[in-house]
Structure formats: C-alpha cells, structure tokens
Design an enzyme around this catalytic site. Structure first.
Site, PDB file in Angstrom:
ATOM      1  N   GLU A 140       2.374   0.885   3.296  1.00  0.00           N
ATOM      2  CA  GLU A 140       1.343   1.275   2.331  1.00  0.00           C
ATOM      3  C   GLU A 140       1.838   2.384   1.408  1.00  0.00           C
ATOM      4  O   GLU A 140       2.478   3.327   1.865  1.00  0.00           O
ATOM      5  CB  GLU A 140       0.130   1.762   3.127  1.00  0.00           C
ATOM      6  CG  GLU A 140      -1.074   2.126   2.311  1.00  0.00           C
ATOM      7  CD  GLU A 140      -2.189   2.683   3.206  1.00  0.00           C
ATOM      8  OE1 GLU A 140      -3.061   1.898   3.607  1.00  0.00           O
ATOM      9  OE2 GLU A 140      -2.178   3.893   3.494  1.00  0.00           O
ATOM     10  N   TYR A 176      -3.498   1.784  -5.472  1.00  0.00           N
ATOM     11  CA  TYR A 176      -3.252   1.509  -4.054  1.00  0.00           C
ATOM     12  C   TYR A 176      -2.417   0.242  -3.941  1.00  0.00           C
ATOM     13  O   TYR A 176      -2.698  -0.758  -4.611  1.00  0.00           O
ATOM     14  CB  TYR A 176      -4.583   1.305  -3.300  1.00  0.00           C
ATOM     15  CG  TYR A 176      -4.349   0.891  -1.859  1.00  0.00           C
ATOM     16  CD1 TYR A 176      -4.301   1.850  -0.862  1.00  0.00           C
ATOM     17  CD2 TYR A 176      -4.127  -0.445  -1.522  1.00  0.00           C
ATOM     18  CE1 TYR A 176      -4.034   1.490   0.459  1.00  0.00           C
ATOM     19  CE2 TYR A 176      -3.856  -0.814  -0.214  1.00  0.00           C
ATOM     20  CZ  TYR A 176      -3.817   0.153   0.771  1.00  0.00           C
ATOM     21  OH  TYR A 176      -3.552  -0.200   2.063  1.00  0.00           O
TER      22      TYR A 176
END
Ligand code: GDP
Ligand code: MN
Length: 383
Positions: free
Chosen positions: A189, A101
C-alpha cells in the site's frame, strides 16, 4: 508479518517506485545528522507497526536540522497505540499538491489480487469506504496476464489523474504489483501517493504485510521481522511453531489440527460456551511444545477452564499427556481441565493423566468434552 514504513519503501524503490530520500535514526542526534545531509525541510516519522501515526502525533515536519533533532526527541518519547517509538524515519519533506491512495490486497472471493485506487488518499481507506464508497476504484488482476498499461490507464482515468502523470502512474502501479507478487505479500500500500508541486508522483508512505507462509522463500525478508513489535504471546507462539489466535472467551482450547480446532470452537459455542483462543499444536506435537501451548492458554486471565481435544494420529496421546503434566507442574493452575484423548496410544495417555496428582475431567466424545468444559467454566462441575 508487517514491515515498517522505511522497509516497505526501500522495497518499493527496488521496484522502481520513486520515494523521498531519507534514512532511519534511533536518537535525536542521528536525526539531526540525517537532516543536515538531506538539507532543507524534512519530515520526522515514527516507525511503529500501526496506522494513523499522523493523527497520533507521530509525524512532524521540521524546517531544518535543529528542528528535526527537537521533533525526533519528541517523537522518540511517544507511545503510539501502546507501542513505544524506537526509531524515526527522516525523509526529505514532500511538497504535496494532492494525495492519492494506491494499494493491493488479495480478494479471496474473486480469487485474485485486486488493486485499489482513490483520489481521496492520505486518510485511511476504510474511512473513504464508509463516507464516499464511489471514490474507491478497483481493478482485479489476472495473475496469468499480470498488469498491463491498459489496466493502469483505466485506473488512472477512473481516479481523474492528470494525463501528464499517466506514464509515471503506470510505472508505479506495475512496480507495486511486482513488489506484491515478488515478496509474497498479502498487502502492499502507498498512502499517500503524492502529486508534488513540481507535478511528479512520489510514494510518501509505504506499508507491506507479508504472507508468513511464503517467508521461507525470502530469508532476506524474514530477517526484517521486528520482534520488539510482537506481543510476548505472539512471539512465544511463533517460536514454538504454534498457530495461536487469542479470542475473548473463557474456555482455553488445545487441539491438534486446524480443522479440529475450528470444530472444537464451534461445538463449544453450540453448548453455550465461548472459546478463549484458537490453538493448533500441529501434528506430531512433542511434550515441550504442548507445555508451551498450555502456558500460552493459562497466561490469559479470562480463561476459566481448559479443554484438551487431541486426536492421536501422528501425534501420540501419551506424548501429549506428558506435555500437559510438564506444563501443569510448572504453572500449577487451579482451573478445571477437561481432556479428550483418542487415537494413537490413547490408553497410555489416559493412564498418565490418571496417575498424575492433577485432577482432570475426562471425556470420550467431543460433545461430552465440550459440555463438560462449558459446565466447568461456569463452576458447575468439579473434577
Ligand atoms: P500515517 O498517518 O501513519 O498514514 O503516516 P503518513 O506517512 O501517511 O503521513 C500522514 C500524513 O502526513 C500524510 O497523509 C501527509 O498529509 C502528511 N505528510 C507526510 N509526509 C509529508 C511530507 O513530506 N510533507 C508534507 N507536507 N506532509 C507530509
Ligand atoms: Mn499513510
């Protein structure tokens, strides 16, 4: 404003972040043609502005073009969390060894952007935060220094990244920061950032949220808004230039000025009521805008009473009164309404309301107005 995955990834690519080769289709036939061009296995991905598409059946692997066509047909027929799928992204399938992530948001307390990384990518970061908070590593970024190689190296080591991937990670992390700043984003993101079987890094998913207040500087990005993904209420509010947030209370509030709107909501709560919305009609609001605002409030079935709290400065109370009447004539609500109009042209405003065929409860102070609205919403007060 949220961007779709394919839009976010194209922006990432402009900042040097590696993304899979792919394209967007609106029909199964187009999906097939894209898959044929790409060759080999592909992934068919619904483009809707919600997370967790994978779990909802909106992401499917296909081994060849024929299967891509079939999966695209399935996915284009889906509703994901209430949103119909209108487009699919056909990407070359990645050979995934590991999912990381990597994201950036603003940390309002620290007053600077924070880059967040975790070796446990692929799942929602909120989930990791709950189950394994130690797996989340944070790096605050001083905007005057920006991101330097020593920052990204530190972060890469924190998440246990292979030394061989350091350079690529540095490039991606700095690209993501540049994209975040360059687009005036509030979120950028990559989840997952993938370590492939060939030992390279690849941004398989992408998400960006842009700060609406920065959009005037980016007409090219503003154009990317997908109006199909807005609720009718959100769209009407945006088009009328109103700041409107729907809540779950029973007192509809129409106020000019964000601070006054907050104070109105607080005092409504204080007297035992609950606001149905935040609504700032802004300074100098003209009749038609007031009418749009009132329509938005009355479209909410939970609303039991409406409270107008107008402080006339630049905004003229008579203009607001005309707007209220215009909207009432159109919508014909049978709800109690409380009005407090003070300031510029308040006498004219009150006269207009008094002369109208609609019953309006009036008040002079904010406390009185809020108390009357709370009582009216309970059916304890008639006009
Ligand atoms: P999200 O569910 O909306 O976050 O969509 P993602 O694009 O992140 O996809 C969800 C998951 O599907 C990823 O975490 C991967 O595990 C898997 N996935 C996505 N693309 C590929 C791919 O190209 N190959 C493989 N093997 N899995 C993929
Ligand atoms: Mn994802």
């Amino acid at each position: 404003m949220k961007l779709h995955e394919f839009q976010s990834k194209r922006i990432f690519a402009q900042y040097g972040i590696p993304i899979p080769d792919g394209d967007v289709a609106t029909t199964p036939q187009e999906a097939r043609a894209i898959a044929e061009r790409l060759g080999g296995p592909v992934v068919v991905k619904s483009q809707v502005l919600v997370g967790g598409r994978g779990k909802a059946g909106g992401i499917k692997l296909a081994k060849d073009a024929a299967e891509a066509e079939a999966r695209a047909a399935d996915i284009l027929a889906l509703d994901i969390k209430g949103l119909p799928v209108r487009r699919v992204l056909i990407d070359q399938a990645a050979d995934i060894r590991h999912e990381i992530y990597l994201g950036i948001v603003i940390d309002r307390v620290a007053e600077r952007p924070v880059m967040i990384a975790s070796a446990e990518g692929g799942v929602e970061i909120e989930e990791v935060a709950r189950t394994n908070p130690n797996a989340i590593k944070k790096l605050h970024i001083d905007p005057f220094i920006g991101m330097r190689a020593y920052h990204t190296r530190w972060l890469a080591r924190e998440i246990g990244l292979d030394e061989a991937l350091m350079r690529s990670f540095d490039h991606i992390a700095r690209g993501l920061y540049e994209a975040f700043v360059g687009c005036d984003a509030s979120l950028a993101e990559i989840n997952p950032l993938v370590v492939t079987g060939a030992g390279t890094l690849l941004a398989v998913d992408g998400k960006m949220v842009l700060d609406d207040n920065g959009l005037f500087r980016h007409p090219d990005l503003a154009e990317k808004r997908d109006v199909d993904e807005e609720t009718p209420t959100e769209r009407a509010a945006r088009e009328a230039d109103l700041s409107y947030v729907q809540l779950d209370g029973e007192i509809g509030c129409m106020v000019n000025g964000a601070g006054l709107a907050m104070a109105t909501m607080d005092i409504t709560k204080h007297f035992g009521g609950s606001p149905a919305n935040f609504l700032d009609i802004g300074g100098g609001a003209k009749a038609d805008r007031v009418a749009t605002a009132l329509r938005l409030i009355l479209a909410d079935p939970n609303v039991k009473a409406v409270l107008f709290n107008i402080f006339g400065g630049i905004t003229r109370c008579d203009e607001v009164a005309k707007g209220i009447l215009a909207a009432l004539e159109e919508v014909q609500p049978n709800l109690p309404m409380v009005a407090r109009l003070v300031g510029t042209n308040e006498a004219e405003g009150r006269q207009i309301l008094d002369a109208s065929p609609f019953d309006m409860i009036t008040a002079t102070t904010l406390a009185e107005a809020a108390q009357k609205a709370v009582a009216a919403a309970r059916g304890e007060l008639e006009a």
